[in-house]
Motif scaffolding. Structure first.
Motif, short mmCIF file in Angstrom:
data_model
loop_
_atom_site.label_atom_id
_atom_site.label_comp_id
_atom_site.label_asym_id
_atom_site.label_seq_id
_atom_site.Cartn_x
_atom_site.Cartn_y
_atom_site.Cartn_z
N VAL A 159 0.48 -1.47 0.27
CA VAL A 159 0.08 -0.42 0.17
C VAL A 159 1.00 1.48 -0.30
O VAL A 159 0.10 2.47 -0.25
CB VAL A 159 -1.04 0.24 1.55
CG1 VAL A 159 -2.33 -0.83 1.11
CG2 VAL A 159 -0.11 -0.30 2.68
N ASN A 160 2.29 0.90 -0.03
CA ASN A 160 2.90 2.37 0.41
C ASN A 160 2.57 3.57 1.45
O ASN A 160 1.85 4.16 0.70
CB ASN A 160 3.28 3.03 -1.23
CG ASN A 160 4.53 3.54 -1.37
OD1 ASN A 160 5.39 4.15 -0.18
ND2 ASN A 160 4.18 4.78 -2.79
N SER A 161 2.03 3.00 2.75
CA SER A 161 1.55 3.97 3.53
C SER A 161 0.32 3.91 3.96
O SER A 161 -0.61 4.23 2.70
CB SER A 161 2.27 5.50 3.19
OG SER A 161 1.46 5.96 3.91
N LEU A 162 0.06 2.98 5.50
CA LEU A 162 -1.38 2.72 5.42
C LEU A 162 -1.83 3.75 5.71
O LEU A 162 -2.78 4.45 5.63
CB LEU A 162 -1.48 1.77 6.31
CG LEU A 162 -1.98 1.33 6.82
CD1 LEU A 162 -3.36 0.71 5.57
CD2 LEU A 162 -2.41 0.46 7.29
N LYS A 163 -1.08 5.09 6.39
CA LYS A 163 -1.85 6.01 6.62
C LYS A 163 -2.07 6.85 5.57
O LYS A 163 -3.08 7.47 5.53
CB LYS A 163 -0.53 7.15 7.24
CG LYS A 163 -0.67 8.23 8.10
CD LYS A 163 -0.27 8.86 8.80
CE LYS A 163 -0.23 10.84 9.34
NZ LYS A 163 0.81 11.09 9.50
N VAL A 164 -1.62 7.16 4.74
CA VAL A 164 -2.50 7.30 3.46
C VAL A 164 -2.86 6.82 2.19
O VAL A 164 -4.01 7.78 2.19
CB VAL A 164 -0.45 8.53 2.30
CG1 VAL A 164 -1.24 8.15 0.77
CG2 VAL A 164 -0.14 9.03 3.16
N ARG A 165 -2.76 5.82 2.59
CA ARG A 165 -4.04 4.69 2.04
C ARG A 165 -4.71 4.56 2.55
O ARG A 165 -5.90 3.57 2.05
CB ARG A 165 -3.05 3.95 1.79
CG ARG A 165 -3.19 3.37 0.01
CD ARG A 165 -2.72 4.14 -1.51
NE ARG A 165 -1.32 4.33 -0.96
CZ ARG A 165 -0.72 5.36 -1.19
NH1 ARG A 165 -1.74 7.02 -2.00
NH2 ARG A 165 0.49 5.41 -1.87
N LEU A 166 -5.32 4.52 3.85
CA LEU A 166 -6.79 4.12 4.16
C LEU A 166 -7.82 4.02 4.03
O LEU A 166 -8.48 2.97 3.55
CB LEU A 166 -6.42 4.79 6.39
CG LEU A 166 -7.03 4.02 6.65
CD1 LEU A 166 -6.76 2.30 6.20
CD2 LEU A 166 -7.41 4.53 8.32
N ALA A 167 -7.78 4.98 3.84
CA ALA A 167 -9.18 5.31 2.98
C ALA A 167 -9.75 4.12 1.53
O ALA A 167 -10.79 3.84 1.61
CB ALA A 167 -9.69 6.86 2.38
N ARG A 168 -8.80 4.03 0.85
CA ARG A 168 -8.46 4.03 -0.35
C ARG A 168 -8.69 1.96 0.31
O ARG A 168 -9.14 1.50 -0.57
CB ARG A 168 -7.13 3.60 -1.37
CG ARG A 168 -7.55 4.87 -2.09
CD ARG A 168 -7.31 4.75 -2.85
NE ARG A 168 -7.08 3.78 -4.10
CZ ARG A 168 -7.23 4.73 -5.61
NH1 ARG A 168 -6.80 5.79 -6.44
NH2 ARG A 168 -7.46 3.60 -6.39
#
Length: 257
Positions: free
Chosen positions: A8-17
DNA sequence: ATGGTCGCGCAGCGA
């Protein structure tokens, strides 16, 4: 059982996706890589709200792996079996989900062929094989899923000339993967699809995704008894599109379990 | 032909 894996290359940035993707892909077990989150910062409740138990192993900033499961999650183990020192890097997490020994792996990149990072990558792959051999049986239900940073053969690279000499495609890296095959693991995606240019990763730069310049480096390596139950495999290119995508697409695998 | 983008975190490195 539907098993999925996604760098996911950063779950923080990607959480919504990731939440959106879970909503329509409905995986039973989801292996994540490159969460870039320390365990204390992992959004456990977001996964619980969707009905998943979660185990994570991260160090923040770099690396970080996790397993989310809605069919049970037991006996989680971070890092290589019996090696406390190697467990500090967030690159390997194993757990048993519905009777399948699942590992989420993030293999070191290697940077350039011949570099110390490249040698470390080869050693890491050897340790991974040893870990799998020490903790599971090729006649059992075993799935090693994640970003291997190795394209198994020429079909898995956008340009055949890139299939000689470079990192991700070198003979040494492919031989390390072959060792896992020799132990008893099968490239699950290849059992379903023999075509070329079916990639899982595309560089963010230069519109590579739209030019179909990518590699298939995200793999599910599964034991033969599990491969025999595989009914469907997909790389979800849709999830590489749109706003704030990861540079990797998620993969999903259905098993008649 | 060349360089190009992200994430992290606040410079420049890693991918």
């Amino acid at each position: 059982m539907r098993l999925a894996t996604w760098n996911v290359n950063s779950l923080k940035v990607r959480l919504a996706r990731v939440e959106e993707w879970i909503g329509y892909a409905q995986p039973d077990v989801l292996c994540l890589q490159e969460t870039k989150l320390a365990d204390a910062a992992f959004p456990t409740m977001a996964f619980q709200a969707l009905g998943y138990e979660v185990a994570c192993h991260g160090e923040g900033r770099w690396n970080g792996v996790a397993i989310a499961s809605r069919v049970g999650l037991e006996d989680a183990e971070a890092g290589f079996h019996g090696d406390a020192a190697a467990a500090t890097e967030g690159r390997l997490l194993s757990a048993t989900c519905a009777g399948v020994r699942v590992s989420s792996v993030y293999v070191p990149n290697g940077r350039s062929v011949g570099s110390e990072h490249f040698e470390a990558k080869l050693e890491w792959l050897r340790l991974l094989r040893a870990h799998v051999a020490a903790t599971s049986d090729p006649e059992g239900l075993v799935a090693v899923c994640g970003d291997f940073n190795v394209a198994p053969d020429h079909r898995d690279v956008w340009d055949a000339s890139r299939a000689h000499g470079g990192t991700h495609v070198s003979g040494a890296e492919r031989a390390a993967l072959d060792e896992m095959v020799a132990w008893g693991l099968v490239d699950a995606f290849r059992q379903q699809h023999s075509g070329d240019r079916l990639f899982s990763w595309w560089d963010y730069r230069a519109g590579d995704f739209h030019k179909h310049k990518g590699m298939r480096i995200d793999l599910a390596m599964v034991s033969r008894p599990l491969a025999d139950r595989l009914t469907f495999a997909l790389i979800d290119r849709q999830a590489r599109k749109g706003k704030l995508p990861s540079d990797h697409a998620p993969l999903l695998f259905d098993f008649d379990l």
